[in-house]
Structures are given as C-alpha cells and as structure tokens.
Write an enzyme that holds these catalytic residues in place. Structure first.
Site, PDB file in Angstrom:
ATOM      1  CB  CYS A 187       2.779  -0.531   2.845  1.00 57.25           C
ATOM      2  SG  CYS A 187       1.720   0.061   1.360  1.00 57.25           S
TER       3      CYS A 187
ATOM      4  CD  GLU B  97      10.622  -1.897 -21.393  1.00 60.59           C
ATOM      5  OE1 GLU B  97       9.858  -0.610 -21.175  1.00 60.59           O
ATOM      6  OE2 GLU B  97      10.866  -2.199 -20.707  1.00 60.59           O
TER       7      GLU B  97
ATOM      8  CB  CYS C  23       7.638  -0.492   0.506  1.00 55.16           C
ATOM      9  SG  CYS C  23       7.609   0.314  -0.908  1.00 55.16           S
TER      10      CYS C  23
ATOM     11  CB  CYS D 285       3.926  -0.373  -5.164  1.00 59.50           C
ATOM     12  SG  CYS D 285       2.842   1.301  -4.368  1.00 59.50           S
TER      13      CYS D 285
HETATM   14  S1  SF4 Z   1       5.127   2.095   0.870  1.00 59.27           S
HETATM   15 FE1  SF4 Z   1       5.898   1.688  -0.683  1.00 59.27          FE
HETATM   16  S2  SF4 Z   1       3.827  -0.120  -1.444  1.00 59.27           S
HETATM   17 FE2  SF4 Z   1       3.649   1.051  -0.122  1.00 59.27          FE
HETATM   18  S3  SF4 Z   1       2.221   2.361  -1.436  1.00 59.27           S
HETATM   19 FE3  SF4 Z   1       4.575   3.619  -1.094  1.00 59.27          FE
HETATM   20  S4  SF4 Z   1       5.625   3.294  -2.640  1.00 59.27           S
HETATM   21 FE4  SF4 Z   1       4.076   1.704  -2.690  1.00 59.27          FE
END
Ligand code: SF4
Length: 353
Positions: free
Chosen positions: A212, A48, A215, A205
């Site tokens: 996305c 960390e 995601c 992200c």
């Molecule tokens: S969908 Fe997922 S990758 Fe896209 S902005 Fe939202 S959290 Fe981030």
C-alpha cells in the site's frame, strides 16, 4: 444494498481513479510483456487464455513457442487438435486448449478470420468469458468495458472495502457495477487503464502482502483506511482438498512404451498417458507377470485434489494381448509429437529411456 453501496463508493472515487491509474501504469506499470508489443487481438486473446490460472513466468515460454507454431488464427484453426494439445502440454487445464482450437475455427468460419471488435460479440465465441472478451475489446479496440478477473476482483474488493462473500453472484454483480462506474471517460486510454488494473493486482495489491505504501490509490482506498486491507476480499467457502492415489504402469516392449488416450472430459482430457490403475497388484496383473520396478512417487496438485502417482516399470518381451485396446505402443522417438501431461514429461526426462 451491496450494489448501491459499492457504486456510491466508486462514484466518489471516479474519475480520479482512472486518471491516477493511467498515469501510474505509464510510469510504473509493466511494458515488456510479449503480448503488449502490439494490439493484435490474436496475441491478446492467446495470452489471456494462457494466463487463466497460470502465472506470467510460466506463460512466457509457452506463448512464444505457441506463436512460433501457430503464428495466426488461420494456422491454429487448420491444425489438428492433437497438435494443439501437444503444444499446450504442461500448461494444465486442457479444456482451455480445446476451446482455443474451437474458437480459432469459429473466427475463421464465422468471421472471415477477423476477431469481432465488441465484447458482446467476442463473448459468444467458444472459451471466451466476459473478462477475456473485455480484455480483448479494451486492449485492441478501446471499448469502455472492464475486465473482471481474480486480480481485479481483489483490487476492487479492497479499494471499496467489500465485505461480502466474493463467490456469490450478487457480489460479483455489485463489483461489475462498481467497475463500470470507475471506467475512464475517454475510450482512447482504455488499453493503458486495463493494463493498469492488471498491473496493480499483479505487482502491488497482491493476495498476501499488499504494498500500500507504493500504491497510487492509497489515499482513497477504503480497505487501507480500515487498517487491514489484506482481509479483503472476504473469505468465501473453502474447498476441502481430496487425496487421490493411482499406480501408473510404465509397460515397455523393446523401444516402445504403452500409452492410452484420456477421455474428452475430465483431468488430462485428450492427453496421452500411462495406464492409471488402482494398485500395484493391478499393474502386475496387467503385465501378465514378470518383475516390476517401483519408481519414486510423483505428487501432482490439481484444483480440487492432490494426486499421488506411483509409477511402476515393467518390461514384456512380446506385446501382451492385454495391450490391445484403448491405447497404442509408441516408440520413444515419437513421444515428442504427442500431447503428454506435465508429470509424465518429467518422469520421461528422469528416466531418459
Ligand atoms: S492501497 Fe492499493 S495496494 Fe493497498 S489495498 Fe488499496 S488498492 Fe490494494
């Protein structure tokens, strides 16, 4: 009010957020990082600290070497600061190495060599901030606390479409409140959940181009629904980068080079470096005459400024009286044992004396 708005949005997403994140981490997250092999707080703490402001790819080699030299908290506490700095050299942000050493000594002195289990206790140790304390407590001891590093702030800002300046204390508090709402109900999944948050920020992200389409949060992400997820977090105040220039005097006497130790505070704190001077003329004066050779300029980027270092090399037959304070003559064969900043290590390799 921002805190209420983000907490309301977070409540609407919980508890599916935690469930989906844990499932995604198990199947798509990272599992082969060396600090994931067990839940040893010493290894987690070390990783960390090294990962603060440093990329995983850079940390990997340092992590293994550091552990090889200091396999446990007792070994690190017993080492000299110079030894610790020498192992850290090249990773930058040397305050981290000093705190690492102080923290190891505090764990041995005040806690019998055993890391405390709760974030509230961990955060009292030198160099351990709230996010690092949460990482250790959640990974190693399954405490229900949320990490809040830069990656996680970005993920939450997008997920909850937080429009506010991320640099302000009010925004940070609002995000912390929302992060607490999103935590899984069952503590036993905390290690996977915490790793999932880190993995999401590091692999999908990402700052410039969030993936996305892959995601697990796409269906519920407010930032994605806005059509422009990458505009979150909002742009805060920008730092104006400064330019700094120094001449770097490589003074050689036979097979020795003159090095000076930097002060305990500031850039390269405690490291050994060539004398930093304001001009080529100052280098000439320092050498007391004789010829000098200009070497290629080195550009070194630090947080707030770009540093242009002009190395100049000069030889002197006998050690000049000017080289009597604030430093020492070091044989080339002894350089490996000293903590040297990364640009000096590169310069030494390029010259290969
Ligand atoms: S969908 Fe997922 S990758 Fe896209 S902005 Fe939202 S959290 Fe981030």
């Amino acid at each position: 009010m921002l805190t209420t708005l983000l907490a309301t949005r977070a409540r609407a997403l919980a508890p599916l957020f935690a469930r989906d994140l844990v499932v995604w981490q198990r199947h798509q997250g990272r599992h082969d990082l060396p600090w994931q092999r067990d839940r040893d707080p010493y290894r987690v703490w070390l990783s960390e600290i090294m990962l603060q402001q440093t990329q995983v790819s850079t940390v990997l080699g340092y992590f293994e070497r550091f552990l090889h030299r200091f396999p446990d908290v007792h070994g690190l506490a017993a080492a000299s600061l110079d030894e610790v700095l020498a192992q850290w050299a090249g990773l930058g942000y040397y305050r981290r190495a000093r705190f690492l050493h102080q923290c190891a000594q505090a764990v041995v002195r005040d806690h019998g060599g055993v890391f405390p289990r709760q974030a509230a206790q961990l955060v009292t140790l030198p160099g351990i901030g709230p996010s690092t304390a949460a990482a250790i407590a959640s990974f190693c001891f399954e405490e229900r606390v949320s990490i809040m590093d830069g990656n996680v702030r970005r993920v939450l800002s997008r997920l909850l479409a937080c429009e506010a300046d991320p640099a302000t204390t009010a925004t940070q508090r609002a995000l912390e409140t929302a992060a607490a709402v999103l935590l899984p109900l069952h503590a036993d999944v905390m290690p996977t959940y915490t790793q999932g948050l880190m993995d999401l920020g590091a692999t999908l992200c990402t700052p410039r181009d969030p993936a996305c389409g892959r995601c697990p949060m796409a269906a519920s992400c407010h930032g994605l629904q806005s059509g422009e997820p990458q505009r979150y977090p909002a742009k805060g105040r920008r730092l104006v980068r400064q330019r700094r220039e120094n001449w770097w005097l490589w003074a050689q006497c036979g097979d020795q080079i003159w090095l000076e130790q930097r002060p305990d505070q500031g850039v390269w704190a405690g490291l050994w470096t060539l004398p930093l001077l304001d001009s080529a003329a100052a280098c000439q004066e320092h050498l007391g005459g004789g010829s000098m050779q200009a070497l290629p300029v080195i550009q070194h980027a630090l947080t707030h400024f770009d540093w242009f270092l002009h190395p100049v090399k000069g030889s002197i037959a006998t050690a000049s009286p000017r080289f009597r304070s604030q430093g020492r003559w070091v044989p080339f064969t002894a350089l490996a044992g000293l903590a040297l900043p990364a640009p000096l290590q590169k310069l030494l390799k390029s010259i290969n004396p």
